[in-house]
Design a protein around this motif. Structure first.
Motif, PDB file in Angstrom:
ATOM      1  N   ALA A 118       0.726  -1.110  -0.006  1.00 28.43           N
ATOM      2  CA  ALA A 118       0.058   0.085  -0.033  1.00 28.43           C
ATOM      3  C   ALA A 118       1.078   1.246   0.024  1.00 28.43           C
ATOM      4  O   ALA A 118       2.011   1.200   0.648  1.00 28.43           O
ATOM      5  N   LYS A 121       2.479   2.869   3.310  1.00 25.68           N
ATOM      6  CA  LYS A 121       2.866   2.085   4.341  1.00 25.68           C
ATOM      7  C   LYS A 121       3.897   0.942   4.232  1.00 25.68           C
ATOM      8  O   LYS A 121       4.163   0.509   3.135  1.00 25.68           O
ATOM      9  N   GLU A 125       3.459  -2.624   8.735  1.00 29.05           N
ATOM     10  CA  GLU A 125       2.079  -2.100   9.301  1.00 29.05           C
ATOM     11  C   GLU A 125       1.226  -2.934   8.545  1.00 29.05           C
ATOM     12  O   GLU A 125       0.096  -3.245   9.229  1.00 29.05           O
ATOM     13  N   ILE A 126       1.402  -3.160   7.143  1.00 29.72           N
ATOM     14  CA  ILE A 126       0.243  -3.956   6.786  1.00 29.72           C
ATOM     15  C   ILE A 126      -0.024  -5.496   7.320  1.00 29.72           C
ATOM     16  O   ILE A 126      -0.783  -5.807   7.622  1.00 29.72           O
ATOM     17  N   GLU A 129      -1.870  -5.129  10.251  1.00 30.50           N
ATOM     18  CA  GLU A 129      -3.591  -4.980   9.757  1.00 30.50           C
ATOM     19  C   GLU A 129      -4.100  -6.202   9.387  1.00 30.50           C
ATOM     20  O   GLU A 129      -5.088  -6.590   9.919  1.00 30.50           O
ATOM     21  N   LYS A 194      -9.788  -4.326   2.960  1.00 30.72           N
ATOM     22  CA  LYS A 194      -9.956  -3.073   2.515  1.00 30.72           C
ATOM     23  C   LYS A 194     -11.444  -2.428   3.384  1.00 30.72           C
ATOM     24  O   LYS A 194     -11.228  -1.497   3.830  1.00 30.72           O
ATOM     25  N   THR A 197     -10.389  -1.401   6.922  1.00 29.47           N
ATOM     26  CA  THR A 197      -9.206  -0.372   7.017  1.00 29.47           C
ATOM     27  C   THR A 197      -9.827   0.820   6.384  1.00 29.47           C
ATOM     28  O   THR A 197      -9.223   1.734   6.622  1.00 29.47           O
ATOM     29  N   GLY A 199      -8.510   1.113   3.604  1.00 30.98           N
ATOM     30  CA  GLY A 199      -7.221   1.578   2.917  1.00 30.98           C
ATOM     31  C   GLY A 199      -7.505   1.011   1.439  1.00 30.98           C
ATOM     32  O   GLY A 199      -8.447   0.310   1.056  1.00 30.98           O
ATOM     33  N   GLU A 200      -6.468   1.493   0.521  1.00 30.53           N
ATOM     34  CA  GLU A 200      -6.381   1.014  -0.975  1.00 30.53           C
ATOM     35  C   GLU A 200      -4.997   0.214  -0.934  1.00 30.53           C
ATOM     36  O   GLU A 200      -4.125   0.516  -0.478  1.00 30.53           O
ATOM     37  N   TYR A 201      -5.042  -0.896  -1.327  1.00 28.83           N
ATOM     38  CA  TYR A 201      -3.834  -1.744  -1.658  1.00 28.83           C
ATOM     39  C   TYR A 201      -3.700  -2.214  -2.777  1.00 28.83           C
ATOM     40  O   TYR A 201      -4.579  -2.224  -3.801  1.00 28.83           O
TER      41      TYR A 201
END
Ligand code: SF4
Lengths: 219, 618
Positions: A118, A121, A125-126, A129, A194, A197, A199-201
């Motif tokens: 990501a 990040k 960190e990932i 998550e 997704k 969180t 977020g975008e991955y």
């Protein structure tokens, strides 16, 4: 007439070739290589090719297989990989030809490696998550079924997995049900992440093994 | 190779296979060892561009040369555009992954007017300044060719240099000139002035235009010794012309996914609405041996199991029987099928038809183009109703039960009776079915009538003709709809508003550059695709630029008016076009080139049909 199973890799840019298009790519390569392949009969004869287990668009595969039939029983099948490789696009390589031992219906699981990254990040960190996602009591996401979208809990499927950091990526290895009876696409875990969180991955997902119920490689 | 960064965004687009490259037979070279890098741009999506024969020919031709690396670029679909803009990714060529601004030449092929907005779209995405005058260096030279280059004026502000006519020779001459100018450190202006001396090259910036008070052209003046008229280039001997023995084989499905061979260029027919029929004169054929060898090599090298024989009117190929017998000698054994896309079914025996794929697969199609004999005479479409009926009857007796008929509405001199004539013709085809004794039992017939709106084009006898307004075209569509009295006939028609905008640009002048720029600012792209075209937006654009689209589309031009493309010479005499136009209005037909030469002017090349021996007509 003899049946031959061909193993091939699909990686790099070739992962953007869809399953339907892969059929075409293989057909043209076979036509070009002049391998004595059996053609279907009827109005519009074409080389007969079947794939054991379709691979999602965007995924790499290391042990993909397709079956063909040869009209010439004496044809040396060890010649096939090299002949086809000269006619395939970048990223697809045939590496083995052998008589099939199992039926595609025997396939029951597959092992995947999913590298997840990501922007902004770190791999660590990932990993954190993903770890927290997999430790939740349930991992709910939506799955497309014949009857439309359905909520599904991914938790029960993720028995065999490991998670590690690799530079900017988190790497999740997992074994999931695969085949015609039950099939869980690893992308569902990414979707769940997704959703959790927001977020975008991006990812590179590779199917590393295809196995039968006993865990033997699909041969 | 495209970068890892691009790979990330490909996960978020619908059809990532359009943007990867890496296809079988795509050409990769070492960029440090070539002198000229050419980005061949097709202003439409991958699947359309990759189906285009001209692009395949030039791609291979350029790459045959060691000092040139030609790569392919297509217009990204809007989902990819969004990703590219979000991640600040410039438009790149599929082979190297390099953005357009790394190329010596950025070349566009102009296949249809509605792709013009995509040219600006691609330049901008590729970080190329849109206007010729803003590109000062001898680098990033923007060139264009193809049928729409016959009236280059609407693109004059953006394109440095146009290729007029067939490109195989002139393109390389210009590239060579570039090389030498580059090594002599000459300026872009020096290069363009020299290029204008090459036959078939048009450099718009070397011409100044003056207008009359009524908006028509007053004068067109060359400078720097540029020619007063630019003459098209043609290839005289097609047998000796380079033809690729290999195509890039797309890994994804495209529109025409097969081997293709050209069997001849040009058309003998002289249909008065058909621009291609005039632009590509005279007819020059390739010999069956050459075509056969090229088809065979292509199938072997690509693996395709279908070859299509391309031309404007396949049954006019004089050697069709020898060609098909050569082809069928190997094609059946190798599971290869042959198709002839532009087929006049009447020209063939059943025997030949049975060898061909088109007919079997896509059903019967005919293009009478107009509903009454009178109007067919006006447009010089020499198909008679009895020919059509007898072919239909044969087909119905042979088991067919569906027929598609193609027409145009808005043709010169057309009345509502001619329009209703389309429905009546359809009805007679229905009747022919029920009087065919061996028709398929228990099956009902389906006749589809399809109409496109007529767009008058430069270099045709109708280049002066005012296009029907959108309202009139709509009325005609409704009239045709109301004239159909049976459910066995289906009617579908093309949107007339796209034909209107097409007509504006087809016969437009330089002032339309402003409109293209404005349209680009408004984000207009993919006008050839129904989902993106908007008449409202176009009207807004014209309005804001102070341009009247009706001036270009719906105005009757006089024979003595200076036309925006009069300085371009396709070898067809204007006096011939005027003569043809007058004959049209008198319902008089003109014989085709094989029956009788009408002296159009194309004989100046001393090749092809103009010098064939004609059978004396009785
Ligand atoms: S000069 Fe005559 S034969 Fe040649 S293209 Fe023109 S009309 Fe046809």
């Amino acid at each position: 007439m003899k049946s031959v199973r061909l193993w091939f890799k699909k990686e790099g840019l070739a992962r953007f070739i869809s399953h339907l298009d892969l059929n075409k790519v293989m057909t043209l390569a076979i036509n070009r290589s002049k391998i004595p392949i059996w053609h279907t009969e009827g109005f519009n004869p074409h080389p007969f090719i079947t794939f054991a287990l379709p691979l999602s668009l965007g995924f790499c595969g290391e042990c993909e297989t397709m079956d063909i039939r040869l009209t010439d029983d004496d044809f040396d099948i060890s010649l096939i990989p090299e002949r086809l490789n000269g006619s395939l696009p970048e990223g697809i390589r045939v590496y083995r030809a052998a008589a099939p031992k199992m039926k595609p219906a025997q396939i029951s699981k597959a092992r995947y490696e999913m590298k997840i990254g990501a922007d902004g990040k770190s791999g660590g960190e990932i990993c954190a998550e993903i770890g927290s996602l997999l430790n939740s009591a349930e991992v709910i996401t939506r799955k497309k079924t014949k009857k439309g979208l359905k909520d599904i809990d991914l938790k029960p499927y993720i028995k065999e997995h490991d998670l590690k950091q690799d530079g900017e990526f988190a790497v999740l290895n997992m074994t999931l049900p695969a085949g015609s009876v039950e099939n869980i696409n690893p992308i569902l875990y990414l979707n769940a992440l997704k959703e959790k969180t927001g977020g975008e991955y991006f990812y590179i997902c590779t199917r590393r093994k295809i196995k039968n119920e006993n865990g033997d490689d699909f041969e | 190779m495209i970068s890892k960064e691009v790979e990330k965004i490909l996960l978020n687009v619908q059809k990532p296979g359009r943007y990867t490259g890496g296809e079988l037979n795509s050409v990769i070279k070492d960029k440090s060892s070539v002198d000229v890098r050419f980005a061949f741009c097709f202003p439409d999506v991958y699947e359309v561009g990759m189906s285009h024969l001209g692009m395949k020919i030039l791609y291979s031709l350029f790459n045959e040369r060691e000092d040139i690396w030609c790569e392919r670029v297509f217009a990204p679909w809007t989902d990819m555009e969004e990703q590219m803009r979000r991640h600040s990714f410039p438009l790149y060529a599929l082979e190297s992954g390099d953005s357009l601004d790394k190329f010596d030449f950025i070349g566009f092929t102009l296949q249809y007017e509605l792709s013009f907005t995509n040219i600006l779209y691609m330049l901008e995405l590729g970080n190329i300044p849109l206007l010729t005058k803003d590109r000062k260096d001898l680098f990033n030279i923007v060139v264009a060719g193809g049928p729409c280059a016959c009236n280059p004026e609407p693109l004059a502000d953006f394109v440095d240099l146009f290729f007029i006519g067939e490109g195989e020779e002139v393109d390389l001459e210009v590239i060579d000139l570039y090389k030498s100018c580059k090594s002599n450190n000459e300026s872009k202006q020096d290069f363009l002035i020299k290029a204008a001396q090459i036959e078939g090259v048009y450099v718009p910036s070397l011409y100044t235009v003056e207008y009359n008070g009524d908006g028509t052209l007053k004068s067109f003046t060359p400078s720097h010794k540029a020619p007063k008229t630019v003459k098209k280039r043609i290839i005289k001997n097609l047998d000796e012309l380079y033809y690729p023995d290999n195509f890039v084989v797309p890994s994804i499905d495209i529109v025409h996914d097969r081997a293709m061979a050209e069997i001849f260029r040009g058309c003998i027919r002289g249909c008065r609405f058909c621009q291609a029929g005039f632009l590509y004169r005279p007819v020059r054929e390739k010999s069956p041996e050459v075509i056969d060898a090229q088809c065979h090599a292509l199938c072997n090298n690509t693996g395709y199991d279908e070859v299509s024989l391309s031309s404007l009117s396949s049954s006019d190929y004089t050697q069709i029987v020898p060609l098909l017998s050569r082809l069928t000698e190997w094609s059946a054994d190798e599971n290869v099928s042959i198709s002839l896309p532009s087929l006049r079914v009447d020209g063939f025996s059943d025997d030949i038809l049975s060898k061909l794929k088109t007919v079997r697969k896509s059903g019967l199609t005919f293009a009478p183009e107009a509903g009454t004999q009178r109007l067919r005479d006006v447009i010089n479409k020499n198909v008679t109703e009895s020919e059509l009926m007898s072919t239909c009857s044969t087909a119905f007796n042979g088991g067919w039960s569906t027929v598609k008929l193609y027409f145009m509405i808005g043709l010169p001199t057309e009345t509502l009776d001619d329009v209703a004539g389309i429905a009546q013709l359809g009805q007679r085809v229905v009747n022919a079915y029920y009087s065919a004794e061996n028709r398929p039992k228990g099956k009902s017939v389906r006749v589809t009538l399809s109409t496109a709106s007529f767009v008058p084009k430069p270099f045709t006898p109708f280049q002066w003709f005012p296009q029907d307004t959108i309202e009139v075209l709509k009325e005609k569509q409704m009239h045709l709809k109301d004239s159909i009295t049976t459910k066995k006939i289906n009617y579908n028609y093309h949107d007339s508003s796209t034909s209107f905008v097409e007509a504006v640009f087809a016969r437009g002048d330089r002032r339309l550059g402003k409109a293209l720029l404005k349209a680009h600012e408004k984000g207009m792209i993919f006008d050839g695709w129904g989902d993106y075209f908007s008449l409202e937006k176009w009207l807004e654009v014209f309005d804001e630029c102070g341009l009247d689209p009706a001036f270009y589309a719906n105005r009757q031009r006089e024979f003595d008016e200076l036309l925006p493309w009069d300085h371009i010479d396709y070898g067809i005499k204007k006096s011939f076009l005027i003569e043809e136009c007058k004959r049209a209005y008198n319902n008089e037909t003109t014989p085709n080139c094989r029956q009788k030469c009408s002296g159009c002017g194309a004989a100046q090349w001393k090749e092809g049909v103009c010098f064939e021996k004609r059978k004396t007509m009785v």
